[in-house]
Design a protein around this motif. Sequence first.
Motif, PDB file in Angstrom:
ATOM      1  N   MET A 137       0.833  -1.202   0.000  1.00 30.07           N
ATOM      2  CA  MET A 137       0.000   0.000   0.000  1.00 30.07           C
ATOM      3  C   MET A 137       0.872   1.260   0.000  1.00 30.07           C
ATOM      4  O   MET A 137       0.576   2.224  -0.712  1.00 30.07           O
ATOM      5  N   LEU A 138       1.952   1.261   0.779  1.00 30.05           N
ATOM      6  CA  LEU A 138       2.856   2.404   0.796  1.00 30.05           C
ATOM      7  C   LEU A 138       3.537   2.588  -0.558  1.00 30.05           C
ATOM      8  O   LEU A 138       3.724   3.713  -1.017  1.00 30.05           O
ATOM      9  N   ALA A 139       3.892   1.490  -1.204  1.00 27.47           N
ATOM     10  CA  ALA A 139       4.520   1.569  -2.527  1.00 27.47           C
ATOM     11  C   ALA A 139       3.551   2.170  -3.546  1.00 27.47           C
ATOM     12  O   ALA A 139       3.946   2.989  -4.381  1.00 27.47           O
ATOM     13  N   GLU A 140       2.289   1.773  -3.474  1.00 28.63           N
ATOM     14  CA  GLU A 140       1.286   2.321  -4.396  1.00 28.63           C
ATOM     15  C   GLU A 140       1.076   3.814  -4.144  1.00 28.63           C
ATOM     16  O   GLU A 140       0.959   4.602  -5.082  1.00 28.63           O
ATOM     17  N   ALA A 141       1.029   4.204  -2.862  1.00 28.35           N
ATOM     18  CA  ALA A 141       0.870   5.627  -2.535  1.00 28.35           C
ATOM     19  C   ALA A 141       2.069   6.436  -3.026  1.00 28.35           C
ATOM     20  O   ALA A 141       1.914   7.542  -3.551  1.00 28.35           O
ATOM     21  N   ALA A 142       3.273   5.877  -2.878  1.00 25.47           N
ATOM     22  CA  ALA A 142       4.474   6.579  -3.354  1.00 25.47           C
ATOM     23  C   ALA A 142       4.472   6.677  -4.878  1.00 25.47           C
ATOM     24  O   ALA A 142       4.826   7.714  -5.437  1.00 25.47           O
ATOM     25  N   ALA A 143       4.067   5.598  -5.557  1.00 27.69           N
ATOM     26  CA  ALA A 143       4.026   5.612  -7.021  1.00 27.69           C
ATOM     27  C   ALA A 143       3.034   6.649  -7.547  1.00 27.69           C
ATOM     28  O   ALA A 143       3.256   7.265  -8.584  1.00 27.69           O
ATOM     29  N   ALA A 144       1.948   6.861  -6.811  1.00 23.98           N
ATOM     30  CA  ALA A 144       0.952   7.866  -7.196  1.00 23.98           C
ATOM     31  C   ALA A 144       1.354   9.262  -6.718  1.00 23.98           C
ATOM     32  O   ALA A 144       0.583  10.198  -6.862  1.00 23.98           O
ATOM     33  N   ARG A 145       2.551   9.376  -6.146  1.00 25.28           N
ATOM     34  CA  ARG A 145       3.116  10.632  -5.644  1.00 25.28           C
ATOM     35  C   ARG A 145       2.270  11.257  -4.545  1.00 25.28           C
ATOM     36  O   ARG A 145       2.317  12.457  -4.310  1.00 25.28           O
ATOM     37  N   MET A 146       1.516  10.430  -3.830  1.00 20.47           N
ATOM     38  CA  MET A 146       0.694  10.914  -2.724  1.00 20.47           C
ATOM     39  C   MET A 146       1.546  11.295  -1.514  1.00 20.47           C
ATOM     40  O   MET A 146       1.075  12.017  -0.640  1.00 20.47           O
TER      41      MET A 146
ATOM     42  N   MET B  48       9.773  11.526  -2.618  1.00 22.20           N
ATOM     43  CA  MET B  48      10.243  10.215  -2.198  1.00 22.20           C
ATOM     44  C   MET B  48      10.727   9.444  -3.415  1.00 22.20           C
ATOM     45  O   MET B  48       9.975   9.227  -4.357  1.00 22.20           O
ATOM     46  N   THR B  49      11.999   9.049  -3.402  1.00 24.77           N
ATOM     47  CA  THR B  49      12.532   8.255  -4.503  1.00 24.77           C
ATOM     48  C   THR B  49      12.312   6.771  -4.257  1.00 24.77           C
ATOM     49  O   THR B  49      12.349   5.985  -5.200  1.00 24.77           O
ATOM     50  N   LEU B  50      12.094   6.393  -3.006  1.00 28.78           N
ATOM     51  CA  LEU B  50      11.750   5.024  -2.619  1.00 28.78           C
ATOM     52  C   LEU B  50      10.541   5.102  -1.697  1.00 28.78           C
ATOM     53  O   LEU B  50      10.431   6.033  -0.904  1.00 28.78           O
ATOM     54  N   PRO B  51       9.636   4.128  -1.749  1.00 29.15           N
ATOM     55  CA  PRO B  51       8.488   4.182  -0.836  1.00 29.15           C
ATOM     56  C   PRO B  51       8.931   3.887   0.598  1.00 29.15           C
ATOM     57  O   PRO B  51       9.928   3.197   0.817  1.00 29.15           O
TER      58      PRO B  51
ATOM     59  N   ARG C  48       9.000  -0.808  12.742  1.00 26.13           N
ATOM     60  CA  ARG C  48       9.692   0.431  12.389  1.00 26.13           C
ATOM     61  C   ARG C  48       9.245   0.870  11.001  1.00 26.13           C
ATOM     62  O   ARG C  48       9.005   0.053  10.127  1.00 26.13           O
ATOM     63  N   VAL C  49       9.144   2.175  10.836  1.00 22.03           N
ATOM     64  CA  VAL C  49       8.891   2.756   9.528  1.00 22.03           C
ATOM     65  C   VAL C  49      10.226   3.295   9.038  1.00 22.03           C
ATOM     66  O   VAL C  49      10.885   4.069   9.733  1.00 22.03           O
ATOM     67  N   MET C  50      10.628   2.855   7.857  1.00 23.07           N
ATOM     68  CA  MET C  50      11.877   3.313   7.256  1.00 23.07           C
ATOM     69  C   MET C  50      11.522   4.252   6.105  1.00 23.07           C
ATOM     70  O   MET C  50      10.767   3.885   5.206  1.00 23.07           O
ATOM     71  N   LEU C  51      12.047   5.467   6.169  1.00 23.57           N
ATOM     72  CA  LEU C  51      11.877   6.446   5.099  1.00 23.57           C
ATOM     73  C   LEU C  51      13.246   6.622   4.465  1.00 23.57           C
ATOM     74  O   LEU C  51      14.136   7.196   5.079  1.00 23.57           O
ATOM     75  N   GLY C  52      13.400   6.122   3.273  1.00 21.28           N
ATOM     76  CA  GLY C  52      14.717   6.168   2.653  1.00 21.28           C
ATOM     77  C   GLY C  52      14.751   7.003   1.402  1.00 21.28           C
ATOM     78  O   GLY C  52      13.800   7.033   0.629  1.00 21.28           O
TER      79      GLY C  52
END
Length: 187
Positions: free
Chosen positions: A25-34, A53-56, A69-73
């Motif tokens: 779900m996070l990957a989809e949100a990142a791909a949609a630039r949300m 975000m260049t990576l979700p 843990r939430v990793m923001l990279g």
Amino acid sequence: TTAAHVDLPAHSAALGLADDLANEMLAEAAAARMLDLTMPQAGGTFDAVQIHMTLPPMISADAADGQLRVMLGDMLATYTNHGTPLAKAAISAKIDLKITPLTNGTSVAVQLGTPEIHVDLLDDIANATGLDDSSLSNATTAVLGGQIDAISKLLVAIPIPSVAGLQIRDLSLGSDDGYVMVKGTFQ
């Protein structure tokens, strides 16, 4: 892969959750630039920070202690003044995540811990903010920490849905073989 067998009293249930669904779900949100955002900054030498975000983000369950843990990279921050880029930085962060039952037993709270944030200024745009690298890094950490704190306040009480008219109460969380184990009693 399935979670290890867990012995439970009657009317109880346990569910082993892998992090795959949340990460998808996070990957989809990142791909949609949300998850990209622009944060206005009043005063100073720049008026906004645009974060891309260049990576979700990724949620990870530690197999040793069950801690989520939430990793923001690899977030890129561009500091602008009236749309003109003044500096650029790469940001990564690690945030502890806890899910705790609330006293009424019908809701859970998601709590984000204090973020561990790393900011590295990039040299593809010369730093024209008027701030030295250390000050700009500290300002970025403070702004991102503030955003994470604001998000935490939105996650205070999440209702637990009933299943076939049964309410799940007395939730507890733990870990087993790298899965997050959610246990509860049906009432």
